[in-house]
Design a protein around this motif. Structure first.
Motif, PDB file in Angstrom:
ATOM      1  N   VAL A  58      36.978  55.668  49.903  1.00  0.00           N
ATOM      2  CA  VAL A  58      37.787  56.757  49.324  1.00  0.00           C
ATOM      3  C   VAL A  58      37.541  56.944  48.006  1.00  0.00           C
ATOM      4  O   VAL A  58      37.646  56.051  47.128  1.00  0.00           O
ATOM      5  N   PRO A  59      37.169  58.212  47.308  1.00  0.00           N
ATOM      6  CA  PRO A  59      37.294  58.426  45.769  1.00  0.00           C
ATOM      7  C   PRO A  59      38.395  58.388  45.190  1.00  0.00           C
ATOM      8  O   PRO A  59      39.621  58.565  45.849  1.00  0.00           O
ATOM      9  N   ILE A  60      38.389  57.926  43.947  1.00  0.00           N
ATOM     10  CA  ILE A  60      39.625  57.754  43.090  1.00  0.00           C
ATOM     11  C   ILE A  60      39.345  58.812  42.048  1.00  0.00           C
ATOM     12  O   ILE A  60      38.793  58.547  41.451  1.00  0.00           O
ATOM     13  N   THR A  61      40.289  59.767  41.842  1.00  0.00           N
ATOM     14  CA  THR A  61      40.242  60.943  41.031  1.00  0.00           C
ATOM     15  C   THR A  61      40.924  60.675  39.754  1.00  0.00           C
ATOM     16  O   THR A  61      40.395  61.164  38.908  1.00  0.00           O
ATOM     17  N   GLU A  62      41.923  59.807  39.772  1.00  0.00           N
ATOM     18  CA  GLU A  62      42.588  59.396  38.400  1.00  0.00           C
ATOM     19  C   GLU A  62      41.648  58.513  37.707  1.00  0.00           C
ATOM     20  O   GLU A  62      40.894  57.653  38.175  1.00  0.00           O
ATOM     21  N   SER A  63      41.772  58.820  36.218  1.00  0.00           N
ATOM     22  CA  SER A  63      41.155  58.045  35.360  1.00  0.00           C
ATOM     23  C   SER A  63      41.580  56.560  35.398  1.00  0.00           C
ATOM     24  O   SER A  63      40.890  55.831  34.826  1.00  0.00           O
ATOM     25  N   TYR A  64      42.788  56.219  35.563  1.00  0.00           N
ATOM     26  CA  TYR A  64      43.130  54.956  35.597  1.00  0.00           C
ATOM     27  C   TYR A  64      42.920  54.146  37.069  1.00  0.00           C
ATOM     28  O   TYR A  64      43.013  54.874  38.160  1.00  0.00           O
ATOM     29  N   LYS A  65      42.039  53.307  36.996  1.00  0.00           N
ATOM     30  CA  LYS A  65      41.829  52.517  38.357  1.00  0.00           C
ATOM     31  C   LYS A  65      42.422  51.332  38.506  1.00  0.00           C
ATOM     32  O   LYS A  65      43.032  51.040  39.521  1.00  0.00           O
ATOM     33  N   LEU A  66      42.154  50.276  37.679  1.00  0.00           N
ATOM     34  CA  LEU A  66      42.877  48.996  37.634  1.00  0.00           C
ATOM     35  C   LEU A  66      44.519  49.017  37.922  1.00  0.00           C
ATOM     36  O   LEU A  66      44.927  48.290  38.437  1.00  0.00           O
ATOM     37  N   ALA A  67      45.196  49.929  37.171  1.00  0.00           N
ATOM     38  CA  ALA A  67      46.441  50.427  37.487  1.00  0.00           C
ATOM     39  C   ALA A  67      46.633  51.147  38.533  1.00  0.00           C
ATOM     40  O   ALA A  67      47.940  51.082  38.796  1.00  0.00           O
ATOM     41  N   ASN A  68      45.916  51.344  39.142  1.00  0.00           N
ATOM     42  CA  ASN A  68      46.109  52.483  40.385  1.00  0.00           C
ATOM     43  C   ASN A  68      46.663  51.761  41.560  1.00  0.00           C
ATOM     44  O   ASN A  68      45.917  50.815  41.982  1.00  0.00           O
ATOM     45  N   LYS A  69      47.692  52.570  42.396  1.00  0.00           N
ATOM     46  CA  LYS A  69      48.122  51.649  43.498  1.00  0.00           C
ATOM     47  C   LYS A  69      47.033  51.763  44.418  1.00  0.00           C
ATOM     48  O   LYS A  69      47.084  50.838  45.545  1.00  0.00           O
ATOM     49  N   LYS A  70      46.199  52.786  44.493  1.00  0.00           N
ATOM     50  CA  LYS A  70      45.017  52.655  45.483  1.00  0.00           C
ATOM     51  C   LYS A  70      44.205  51.631  45.367  1.00  0.00           C
ATOM     52  O   LYS A  70      43.604  51.133  46.552  1.00  0.00           O
ATOM     53  N   PHE A  71      44.026  50.975  44.240  1.00  0.00           N
ATOM     54  CA  PHE A  71      43.105  49.952  44.137  1.00  0.00           C
ATOM     55  C   PHE A  71      43.704  48.475  44.476  1.00  0.00           C
ATOM     56  O   PHE A  71      43.134  47.748  44.743  1.00  0.00           O
ATOM     57  N   HIS A  72      45.125  48.580  44.478  1.00  0.00           N
ATOM     58  CA  HIS A  72      45.727  47.339  44.520  1.00  0.00           C
ATOM     59  C   HIS A  72      47.280  47.963  45.175  1.00  0.00           C
ATOM     60  O   HIS A  72      48.309  47.992  44.636  1.00  0.00           O
ATOM     61  N   PRO A  73      47.394  48.017  46.563  1.00  0.00           N
ATOM     62  CA  PRO A  73      48.640  48.595  47.344  1.00  0.00           C
ATOM     63  C   PRO A  73      49.696  47.801  47.141  1.00  0.00           C
ATOM     64  O   PRO A  73      50.935  48.333  47.092  1.00  0.00           O
TER      65      PRO A  73
END
Ligand code: PEP
Ligand code: MN
Length: 337
Positions: free
Chosen positions: A63-78
């Motif tokens: 799944v691509p993550i379009t937001e510029s924040y990754k580590l803080a993103n809930k998609k990275f760490h549900p």
């Protein structure tokens, strides 16, 4: 992008994918949840054969993550994050209460407030030793001496402590005395300071900038995390609007937005948000009701003579009342105080 592994994927399967990604010069971030294992990928994706990874039988989807924040993103760490602060923690099931004076003034003042907030149920003592005041002629804080008093108060009461840092020099001093660092609203986009606190091992409370969007705020958290420190909590402390009846406008919808976008804990500060002590209790209740993981509240033994933020500081009796009256809200939200 993130790689969602099949439910039956083994550790070896995951390792094989990690090795492919790292071989291409990218970094991975592993999040093992109860249901799914997710691999976050950080770096230049053009170096990666994404189709080949998606074709692996152990991979469910990419799944691509379009937001510029990754580590803080809930998609990275549900799963919601939790982390220790001395002998307590911030995260789900808990309502972290940070309370204390705006500024550390004297050792006696701090000790007296520390005992009172502890008795009322707070677990983290707040107190500013470096005060970023609007006027250069206002009290600027006791600096390292104030940090020493924070350490003494912590040793005597067992409370964890949090103190704002305003420079790399302050970070260097604060790590020796307190349990958690605070980056204040005025420094939310001081990227050099964010990198400095990111290099420490102490948890960080990142306050929202006076006019910062949620996206800018999450990117500021990303700076801290990308520097190696995953233990970040976000603090909504009111934003600047056209309204003048309150010091700022508490944006409680930010709590809901953040809960959707990030796994990082969210703290609400109704003291700086309103600047008026009588509004602190109702907004503290509202913050807990809408899902905050904790509160930051200013408390003073003698608010009328406080060296900073007296009008918003609660007396001990008022803080006792807040602690008593938020209990049903905490219970309804499934959190312990
Ligand atoms: C503080 O917590 O004392 C403070 C200065 O807060 P803010 O950065 O939110 O204004
Ligand atoms: Mn203050």
């Amino acid at each position: 992008m993130i790689i969602v592994m099949q439910q039956n994927a083994t550790k070896d399967d995951v390792q094989k994918i990690v090795a492919k990604i790292e071989h291409a010069g990218l970094k991975t971030h592993l999040s093992v949840g109860e249901e799914v294992t997710i691999l976050g990928v950080i770096g230049d994706k053009s170096k990666l054969d994404i189709d080949a990874i998606a074709a692996e039988t152990s991979v469910q989807k990419v799944v691509p993550i379009t937001e510029s924040y990754k580590l803080a993103n809930k998609k990275f760490h549900p799963e919601p994050s939790r982390f220790a602060v001395k002998n307590t923690f911030i995260g789900p099931d808990n309502l972290a209460i940070m309370a204390g004076p705006c500024a550390v003034e004297t050792e006696e003042q701090l000790m007296c407030i520390a005992k009172a907030v502890k008795k009322a149920g707070a677990t983290i003592l707040r107190g500013g030793a470096y005060k970023p005041r609007t006027s250069p002629y206002s009290f600027q804080g006791l600096e390292e001496e104030g940090l020493k008093y924070m350490k003494t108060a912590s040793d005597e009461t067992g409370l964890a402590t949090i103190c704002e840092v305003t420079s790399a020099h302050a970070v260097e001093s604060a790590v020796k005395y307190v349990s958690m660092l605070q980056v204040g609203a005025r420094n939310m986009q001081n990227f050099e300071l964010l990198k400095e606190v990111g290099k420490t091992k102490l948890p960080v409370l990142l306050k929202r900038g006076l006019s910062a969007t949620i996206d800018e705020w999450l990117n500021a958290a990303e700076y801290i995390m990308a520097s190696g420190n995953p233990n970040v909590a976000l603090c909504e402390r009111g934003i600047r609007t056209y309204e003048t009846s309150t010091r700022n406008t508490l944006d409680l919808s930010a709590v809901c937005v953040l809960k959707e976008r990030t796994h990082l804990p969210v703290i609400v500060d109704p003291s700086h948000a309103t600047g008026v002590r009588s509004y602190v209790e109702p907004l503290a209740k509202a913050a807990v009701a809408c899902g905050a993981d904790g509160l930051m509240i200013e408390v003073h033994n003698d608010p009328a003579h406080a060296l900073s933020d007296g009008p918003q500081s609660l007396t001990f009796e008022q803080f006792d009342s807040v602690m008593e009256h938020i209990k049903p809200y905490a219970e309804l939200s499934g959190r312990r105080i």
